[in-house]
Design a protein around this motif. Structure first.
Motif, PDB file in Angstrom:
ATOM      1  N   LYS A 115       0.841  -1.200   0.000  1.00  0.00           N
ATOM      2  CA  LYS A 115       0.000   0.000   0.000  1.00  0.00           C
ATOM      3  C   LYS A 115       0.873   1.246   0.000  1.00  0.00           C
ATOM      4  N   GLU A 116       1.882   1.294   0.877  1.00  0.00           N
ATOM      5  CA  GLU A 116       2.767   2.463   0.941  1.00  0.00           C
ATOM      6  C   GLU A 116       3.505   2.669  -0.375  1.00  0.00           C
ATOM      7  N   PHE A 117       4.010   1.596  -0.943  1.00  0.00           N
ATOM      8  CA  PHE A 117       4.747   1.694  -2.203  1.00  0.00           C
ATOM      9  C   PHE A 117       3.862   2.245  -3.316  1.00  0.00           C
ATOM     10  N   TYR A 118       2.697   1.625  -3.542  1.00  0.00           N
ATOM     11  CA  TYR A 118       1.833   2.052  -4.641  1.00  0.00           C
ATOM     12  C   TYR A 118       1.220   3.423  -4.387  1.00  0.00           C
ATOM     13  N   ALA A 119       0.973   3.759  -3.138  1.00  0.00           N
ATOM     14  CA  ALA A 119       0.454   5.101  -2.849  1.00  0.00           C
ATOM     15  C   ALA A 119       1.492   6.161  -3.230  1.00  0.00           C
ATOM     16  N   ARG A 120       2.756   5.911  -2.885  1.00  0.00           N
ATOM     17  CA  ARG A 120       3.817   6.870  -3.260  1.00  0.00           C
ATOM     18  C   ARG A 120       3.942   6.992  -4.779  1.00  0.00           C
ATOM     19  N   ARG A 121       3.872   5.852  -5.477  1.00  0.00           N
ATOM     20  CA  ARG A 121       3.957   5.886  -6.951  1.00  0.00           C
ATOM     21  C   ARG A 121       2.782   6.649  -7.548  1.00  0.00           C
ATOM     22  N   LEU A 122       1.586   6.399  -7.015  1.00  0.00           N
ATOM     23  CA  LEU A 122       0.396   7.070  -7.514  1.00  0.00           C
ATOM     24  C   LEU A 122       0.489   8.579  -7.282  1.00  0.00           C
ATOM     25  N   ILE A 123       0.934   8.976  -6.102  1.00  0.00           N
ATOM     26  CA  ILE A 123       1.105  10.399  -5.799  1.00  0.00           C
ATOM     27  C   ILE A 123       2.119  11.023  -6.741  1.00  0.00           C
ATOM     28  N   ALA A 124       3.241  10.347  -6.969  1.00  0.00           N
ATOM     29  CA  ALA A 124       4.269  10.876  -7.865  1.00  0.00           C
ATOM     30  C   ALA A 124       3.734  11.037  -9.283  1.00  0.00           C
ATOM     31  N   ARG A 125       2.959  10.060  -9.743  1.00  0.00           N
ATOM     32  CA  ARG A 125       2.375  10.163 -11.089  1.00  0.00           C
ATOM     33  C   ARG A 125       1.401  11.316 -11.183  1.00  0.00           C
ATOM     34  N   ILE A 126       0.555  11.472 -10.170  1.00  0.00           N
ATOM     35  CA  ILE A 126      -0.409  12.569 -10.177  1.00  0.00           C
ATOM     36  C   ILE A 126       0.320  13.902 -10.137  1.00  0.00           C
ATOM     37  N   GLU A 127       1.327  14.022  -9.249  1.00  0.00           N
ATOM     38  CA  GLU A 127       2.099  15.268  -9.169  1.00  0.00           C
ATOM     39  C   GLU A 127       2.775  15.587 -10.492  1.00  0.00           C
ATOM     40  N   SER A 128       3.319  14.584 -11.170  1.00  0.00           N
ATOM     41  CA  SER A 128       3.993  14.854 -12.445  1.00  0.00           C
ATOM     42  C   SER A 128       2.999  15.341 -13.490  1.00  0.00           C
ATOM     43  N   LYS A 129       1.778  14.839 -13.476  1.00  0.00           N
ATOM     44  CA  LYS A 129       0.748  15.297 -14.417  1.00  0.00           C
ATOM     45  C   LYS A 129       0.321  16.723 -14.096  1.00  0.00           C
ATOM     46  N   VAL A 130       0.176  17.032 -12.821  1.00  0.00           N
ATOM     47  CA  VAL A 130      -0.239  18.372 -12.416  1.00  0.00           C
ATOM     48  C   VAL A 130       0.847  19.380 -12.746  1.00  0.00           C
ATOM     49  N   ILE A 131       2.098  19.036 -12.466  1.00  0.00           N
ATOM     50  CA  ILE A 131       3.217  19.941 -12.747  1.00  0.00           C
ATOM     51  C   ILE A 131       3.343  20.166 -14.245  1.00  0.00           C
ATOM     52  N   LEU A 132       3.178  19.118 -15.056  1.00  0.00           N
ATOM     53  CA  LEU A 132       3.272  19.263 -16.505  1.00  0.00           C
ATOM     54  C   LEU A 132       2.178  20.170 -17.048  1.00  0.00           C
ATOM     55  N   ARG A 133       0.988  20.082 -16.478  1.00  0.00           N
ATOM     56  CA  ARG A 133      -0.134  20.893 -16.964  1.00  0.00           C
ATOM     57  C   ARG A 133      -0.099  22.296 -16.423  1.00  0.00           C
ATOM     58  N   ASN A 134       0.520  22.519 -15.248  1.00  0.00           N
ATOM     59  CA  ASN A 134       0.566  23.832 -14.607  1.00  0.00           C
ATOM     60  C   ASN A 134       2.008  24.182 -14.263  1.00  0.00           C
ATOM     61  N   PRO A 135       2.869  24.448 -15.251  1.00  0.00           N
ATOM     62  CA  PRO A 135       4.293  24.650 -14.978  1.00  0.00           C
ATOM     63  C   PRO A 135       4.577  25.898 -14.134  1.00  0.00           C
ATOM     64  N   ASP A 136       3.651  26.851 -14.051  1.00  0.00           N
ATOM     65  CA  ASP A 136       3.873  28.062 -13.254  1.00  0.00           C
ATOM     66  C   ASP A 136       3.537  27.879 -11.791  1.00  0.00           C
TER      67      ASP A 136
END
Length: 138
Positions: A115-136
């Motif tokens: 659970k901890e492993f996949y939660a961290r991966r999921l958070i990282a994936r979501i953060e990377s999508k948000v950062i890519l869409r909102n670079p500012d």
């Protein structure tokens, strides 16, 4: 998958990283972007130095169990032969390419370490999508 590494001849150096350090490993898919773990580019991969390394040398007759989700780097120190035996026991939990609501439900059913492993991966994936869409956004 779980893995048993059996060293038949020769010597190997094995470095392992716990799944709890996934946020420091700069994953691209299931591989780290840090190729030279002994001399990482600290400007490009500053968080990598926070990952805890577990290191050993395998000699003929040694057997090493590498649990699922543990990242590893193996370097042959001389010519040798080794055998890997892999097995998967996670079933559907091994793949989290499902809609968010199903992924969250699946996380609730996993053992704590998964659970901890996949939660961290999921958070990282979501953060990377948000950062890519909102670079500012910081």
């Amino acid at each position: 998958m779980d893995n048993i590494l059996i060293q038949v001849t020769g010597t190997k150096r094995v470095v392992l990283f716990s799944p709890s350090d996934v946020q420091y490993l700069y994953l691209n898919g299931d591989k780290s972007e840090v190729l030279d773990i002994d001399n990482p580019d600290v400007e490009k991969y500053p968080e990598f130095l926070k990952a805890t390394r577990y290191e050993c040398n395998l000699e003929p007759g040694d057997i090493l169990f590498i649990p699922a989700l543990w990242f590893h780097n193996v370097i042959s120190l001389d010519f040798g032969v080794a055998v890997n035996v892999f097995w998967k026991h996670l079933g559907i939990y091994y793949q989290l390419n499902v809609p968010l609501d199903r992924a969250l439900k699946t996380l609730d059913e996993l053992p704590v370490e998964y659970k901890e492993f996949y939660a961290r991966r999921l958070i990282a994936r979501i953060e990377s999508k948000v950062i890519l869409r909102n670079p500012d956004t910081t």
